[in-house]
Design a protein around this motif. Structure first.
Motif, PDB file in Angstrom:
ATOM      1  N   PHE A 261       3.976   3.749   4.091  1.00 39.50           N
ATOM      2  CA  PHE A 261       3.512   4.113   2.755  1.00 39.50           C
ATOM      3  C   PHE A 261       2.052   3.716   2.568  1.00 39.50           C
ATOM      4  O   PHE A 261       1.259   4.465   1.982  1.00 39.50           O
ATOM      5  N   GLY A 262       1.686   2.524   3.078  1.00 38.56           N
ATOM      6  CA  GLY A 262       0.302   2.099   2.971  1.00 38.56           C
ATOM      7  C   GLY A 262      -0.656   3.024   3.721  1.00 38.56           C
ATOM      8  O   GLY A 262      -1.735   3.342   3.225  1.00 38.56           O
ATOM      9  N   GLU A 263      -0.244   3.470   4.904  1.00 35.91           N
ATOM     10  CA  GLU A 263      -1.081   4.391   5.677  1.00 35.91           C
ATOM     11  C   GLU A 263      -1.246   5.725   4.941  1.00 35.91           C
ATOM     12  O   GLU A 263      -2.343   6.297   4.909  1.00 35.91           O
ATOM     13  N   ALA A 264      -0.160   6.225   4.359  1.00 36.16           N
ATOM     14  CA  ALA A 264      -0.242   7.490   3.617  1.00 36.16           C
ATOM     15  C   ALA A 264      -1.134   7.349   2.388  1.00 36.16           C
ATOM     16  O   ALA A 264      -1.887   8.268   2.032  1.00 36.16           O
ATOM     17  N   LEU A 265      -1.054   6.179   1.744  1.00 40.75           N
ATOM     18  CA  LEU A 265      -1.881   5.947   0.557  1.00 40.75           C
ATOM     19  C   LEU A 265      -3.359   5.932   0.920  1.00 40.75           C
ATOM     20  O   LEU A 265      -4.203   6.489   0.198  1.00 40.75           O
ATOM     21  N   LYS A 266      -3.693   5.312   2.062  1.00 36.92           N
ATOM     22  CA  LYS A 266      -5.089   5.303   2.506  1.00 36.92           C
ATOM     23  C   LYS A 266      -5.578   6.717   2.814  1.00 36.92           C
ATOM     24  O   LYS A 266      -6.700   7.094   2.460  1.00 36.92           O
ATOM     25  N   ALA A 267      -4.730   7.500   3.476  1.00 36.34           N
ATOM     26  CA  ALA A 267      -5.120   8.874   3.808  1.00 36.34           C
ATOM     27  C   ALA A 267      -5.318   9.711   2.550  1.00 36.34           C
ATOM     28  O   ALA A 267      -6.259  10.512   2.455  1.00 36.34           O
ATOM     29  N   LEU A 268      -4.441   9.500   1.550  1.00 33.10           N
ATOM     30  CA  LEU A 268      -4.570  10.251   0.301  1.00 33.10           C
ATOM     31  C   LEU A 268      -5.839   9.870  -0.449  1.00 33.10           C
ATOM     32  O   LEU A 268      -6.547  10.735  -0.988  1.00 33.10           O
ATOM     33  N   ALA A 269      -6.160   8.572  -0.462  1.00 34.44           N
ATOM     34  CA  ALA A 269      -7.381   8.134  -1.132  1.00 34.44           C
ATOM     35  C   ALA A 269      -8.618   8.694  -0.443  1.00 34.44           C
ATOM     36  O   ALA A 269      -9.569   9.152  -1.106  1.00 34.44           O
ATOM     37  N   ALA A 270      -8.625   8.687   0.887  1.00 37.77           N
ATOM     38  CA  ALA A 270      -9.775   9.238   1.626  1.00 37.77           C
ATOM     39  C   ALA A 270      -9.940  10.730   1.361  1.00 37.77           C
ATOM     40  O   ALA A 270     -11.063  11.229   1.184  1.00 37.77           O
ATOM     41  N   LEU A 271      -8.821  11.458   1.316  1.00 40.53           N
ATOM     42  CA  LEU A 271      -8.875  12.892   1.034  1.00 40.53           C
ATOM     43  C   LEU A 271      -9.387  13.152  -0.379  1.00 40.53           C
ATOM     44  O   LEU A 271     -10.185  14.077  -0.611  1.00 40.53           O
ATOM     45  N   SER A 272      -8.963  12.318  -1.329  1.00 40.98           N
ATOM     46  CA  SER A 272      -9.415  12.491  -2.713  1.00 40.98           C
ATOM     47  C   SER A 272     -10.917  12.279  -2.826  1.00 40.98           C
ATOM     48  O   SER A 272     -11.610  13.011  -3.550  1.00 40.98           O
ATOM     49  N   PHE A 273     -11.441  11.273  -2.118  1.00 39.41           N
ATOM     50  CA  PHE A 273     -12.891  11.051  -2.139  1.00 39.41           C
ATOM     51  C   PHE A 273     -13.636  12.220  -1.502  1.00 39.41           C
ATOM     52  O   PHE A 273     -14.709  12.625  -1.967  1.00 39.41           O
ATOM     53  N   ALA A 274     -13.072  12.764  -0.426  1.00 34.39           N
ATOM     54  CA  ALA A 274     -13.762  13.843   0.294  1.00 34.39           C
ATOM     55  C   ALA A 274     -13.885  15.102  -0.548  1.00 34.39           C
ATOM     56  O   ALA A 274     -14.910  15.785  -0.499  1.00 34.39           O
ATOM     57  N   ILE A 275     -12.862  15.411  -1.319  1.00 33.94           N
ATOM     58  CA  ILE A 275     -12.894  16.653  -2.117  1.00 33.94           C
ATOM     59  C   ILE A 275     -13.339  16.403  -3.551  1.00 33.94           C
ATOM     60  O   ILE A 275     -13.458  17.349  -4.341  1.00 33.94           O
ATOM     61  N   GLY A 276     -13.571  15.136  -3.918  1.00 34.15           N
ATOM     62  CA  GLY A 276     -14.039  14.823  -5.254  1.00 34.15           C
ATOM     63  C   GLY A 276     -12.995  14.997  -6.338  1.00 34.15           C
ATOM     64  O   GLY A 276     -13.337  15.286  -7.492  1.00 34.15           O
ATOM     65  N   LEU A 277     -11.740  14.801  -6.020  1.00 43.69           N
ATOM     66  CA  LEU A 277     -10.653  14.957  -6.991  1.00 43.69           C
ATOM     67  C   LEU A 277      -9.989  13.613  -7.225  1.00 43.69           C
ATOM     68  O   LEU A 277      -9.361  13.064  -6.311  1.00 43.69           O
ATOM     69  N   PRO A 278     -10.109  13.030  -8.424  1.00 47.11           N
ATOM     70  CA  PRO A 278      -9.490  11.718  -8.684  1.00 47.11           C
ATOM     71  C   PRO A 278      -7.957  11.801  -8.646  1.00 47.11           C
ATOM     72  O   PRO A 278      -7.365  12.740  -9.172  1.00 47.11           O
ATOM     73  N   THR A 279      -7.365  10.815  -8.033  1.00 43.36           N
ATOM     74  CA  THR A 279      -5.905  10.685  -8.005  1.00 43.36           C
ATOM     75  C   THR A 279      -5.551   9.217  -8.233  1.00 43.36           C
ATOM     76  O   THR A 279      -6.429   8.357  -8.265  1.00 43.36           O
ATOM     77  N   GLN A 280      -4.244   8.948  -8.394  1.00 44.95           N
ATOM     78  CA  GLN A 280      -3.827   7.563  -8.587  1.00 44.95           C
ATOM     79  C   GLN A 280      -4.179   6.696  -7.389  1.00 44.95           C
ATOM     80  O   GLN A 280      -4.387   5.492  -7.525  1.00 44.95           O
ATOM     81  N   ALA A 281      -4.240   7.301  -6.231  1.00 42.72           N
ATOM     82  CA  ALA A 281      -4.580   6.540  -5.031  1.00 42.72           C
ATOM     83  C   ALA A 281      -6.066   6.217  -4.961  1.00 42.72           C
ATOM     84  O   ALA A 281      -6.457   5.186  -4.405  1.00 42.72           O
ATOM     85  N   SER A 282      -6.918   7.085  -5.499  1.00 44.71           N
ATOM     86  CA  SER A 282      -8.364   6.894  -5.362  1.00 44.71           C
ATOM     87  C   SER A 282      -9.022   6.233  -6.565  1.00 44.71           C
ATOM     88  O   SER A 282     -10.105   5.663  -6.428  1.00 44.71           O
ATOM     89  N   VAL A 283      -8.393   6.276  -7.734  1.00 46.84           N
ATOM     90  CA  VAL A 283      -9.012   5.733  -8.950  1.00 46.84           C
ATOM     91  C   VAL A 283      -9.342   4.245  -8.819  1.00 46.84           C
ATOM     92  O   VAL A 283     -10.443   3.824  -9.183  1.00 46.84           O
ATOM     93  N   PRO A 284      -8.448   3.390  -8.302  1.00 46.66           N
ATOM     94  CA  PRO A 284      -8.832   1.973  -8.144  1.00 46.66           C
ATOM     95  C   PRO A 284     -10.073   1.785  -7.280  1.00 46.66           C
ATOM     96  O   PRO A 284     -10.917   0.931  -7.590  1.00 46.66           O
ATOM     97  N   HIS A 285     -10.200   2.574  -6.220  1.00 45.02           N
ATOM     98  CA  HIS A 285     -11.385   2.485  -5.363  1.00 45.02           C
ATOM     99  C   HIS A 285     -12.625   2.980  -6.110  1.00 45.02           C
ATOM    100  O   HIS A 285     -13.714   2.423  -5.957  1.00 45.02           O
ATOM    101  N   SER A 286     -12.451   4.009  -6.924  1.00 37.76           N
ATOM    102  CA  SER A 286     -13.584   4.539  -7.693  1.00 37.76           C
ATOM    103  C   SER A 286     -14.083   3.510  -8.699  1.00 37.76           C
ATOM    104  O   SER A 286     -15.296   3.329  -8.880  1.00 37.76           O
ATOM    105  N   ILE A 287     -13.145   2.824  -9.354  1.00 37.19           N
ATOM    106  CA  ILE A 287     -13.528   1.787 -10.320  1.00 37.19           C
ATOM    107  C   ILE A 287     -14.258   0.652  -9.612  1.00 37.19           C
ATOM    108  O   ILE A 287     -15.272   0.138 -10.100  1.00 37.19           O
TER     109      ILE A 287
END
Length: 323
Positions: A215-241
């Motif tokens: 689950f942790g690996e999938a969460l990292k992949a989802l956050a990286a994908l969200s940053f790449a396409i510029g689409l905020p998600t629950q996985a990427s918002v903490p990193h964005s903050i």
């Protein structure tokens, strides 16, 4: 010897009772498992599970009768599992605990001619205990040897049998000469039945720790994908903050007339890092106490000198002879 009609009826009733009482079971394969070993498995499972063996035709017939009497029952999936030398282990306990008990009861066994090797067999190098007159036997198997201290010694580790190969007469004879029992046999788990679901026994290898890691690996992949396409998600918002805070902090530190509460601590650290030297655990404490360390060493040396001058190890005044 075929079972009597009475014994068959008792067997059918027993299997139907187990299917009704228990919601979980293992489909196990018992090739090369002796009756004594199977009995010890039953004893180890006492109170946790029940083992039922039987002829495949009888087990299939009993399960079909049960399905006819109870249309729509999920145990129908067990009918096709009655292939080969198999049996059932019924339980309502934790599947992981029962599995450990089943797999722990294994016995070493010699290699028999014509048997299929369940694993690779590697014969270690070293003395064999065979007299030099048997050198030709090792040469037949293409094993490098030398004579050492009146016996044949293998010079290299030898892969004698590969997994899935049939054991030849020469290989079995060599292992017997070396007193090696290369195989272990026990109950093999084929499938798991749990409340109507049938799945491979390897699924039990997936523990909570494995799931958390995946689950942790999938969460990292989802956050990286969200940053790449510029689409905020629950996985990427903490990193964005966190990244936004870093950017604001960097700007604030460069300003002379503006700051905010969360940035004060970082500014204070940058002005005087020595204030925080003792707050880093053991490493910081060691650094802070570095100036006092020489003084402490000197005090210890003085104390040792005073004690050493007063008496020797036997209670004397230290001025006597060597002893």
């Amino acid at each position: 010897m075929p079972l009597s009609a009475k014994r068959k009826t008792e067997y059918f009733e027993k299997l139907k009772e187990l299917v009704t009482t228990y919601s979980k079971c293992f489909v196990v394969q018992v090739d090369n498992v002796g009756s004594k070993q199977l009995q010890s498995t039953r004893v180890a499972l006492r109170g946790k599970a029940e083992v039922l063996m039987g002829k495949n035709t009888m087990m299939r017939k009993c399960l079909r009768d049960f399905v006819d009497e109870n249309p729509g029952t999920p145990v129908e999936v067990l009918i096709e599992q009655c292939r080969g030398n198999v049996g059932f282990v019924f339980t309502n306990s934790d599947l992981g605990e029962v599995r450990e008990t089943l797999e722990s009861n294994t016995r070493p066994a010699p290699a028999k001619v014509g048997a299929i090797a369940p694993s690779k067999v590697i014969v270690p190098k070293g003395p064999t205990g065979c007299d030099p007159g048997q050198t030709a036997f090792f040469q037949t198997l293409q094993i490098g040897t030398k004579i050492s201290r009146g016996q044949i010694e293998m010079v290299n580790d030898t892969e004698l049998i590969q997994e899935g190969e049939k054991v030849t007469a020469s290989q079995a004879a060599l292992l017997q000469k070396l007193n090696i029992m290369p195989f272990t046999y026990g109950v093999v788990l084929k499938s798991v039945y749990d409340n109507g679901s049938l799945f491979d026994a390897k699924v039990l290898d997936i523990t909570d720790a494995v799931l958390a890691g995946k689950f942790g690996e999938a969460l990292k992949a989802l956050a990286a994908l969200s940053f790449a396409i510029g689409l905020p998600t629950q996985a990427s918002v903490p990193h964005s903050i966190a990244n936004a805070f870093k950017a604001i902090l960097a700007v604030t530190i460069e300003l002379e007339n503006y700051s905010f509460e969360k940035a004060d601590l970082y500014e204070e650290y940058l002005k005087d890092p020595s204030k925080f030297a003792g707050s880093g655990g053991g490493g910081g404490g060691g650094a802070a106490g570095g100036d006092d360390a020489p003084a402490a060493v000197e005090e210890e040396e003085e104390e040792e000198a005073e004690i050493g001058g007063g008496m020797d190890m036997f209670g004397g005044d230290g001025d006597g002879g060597d002893y």
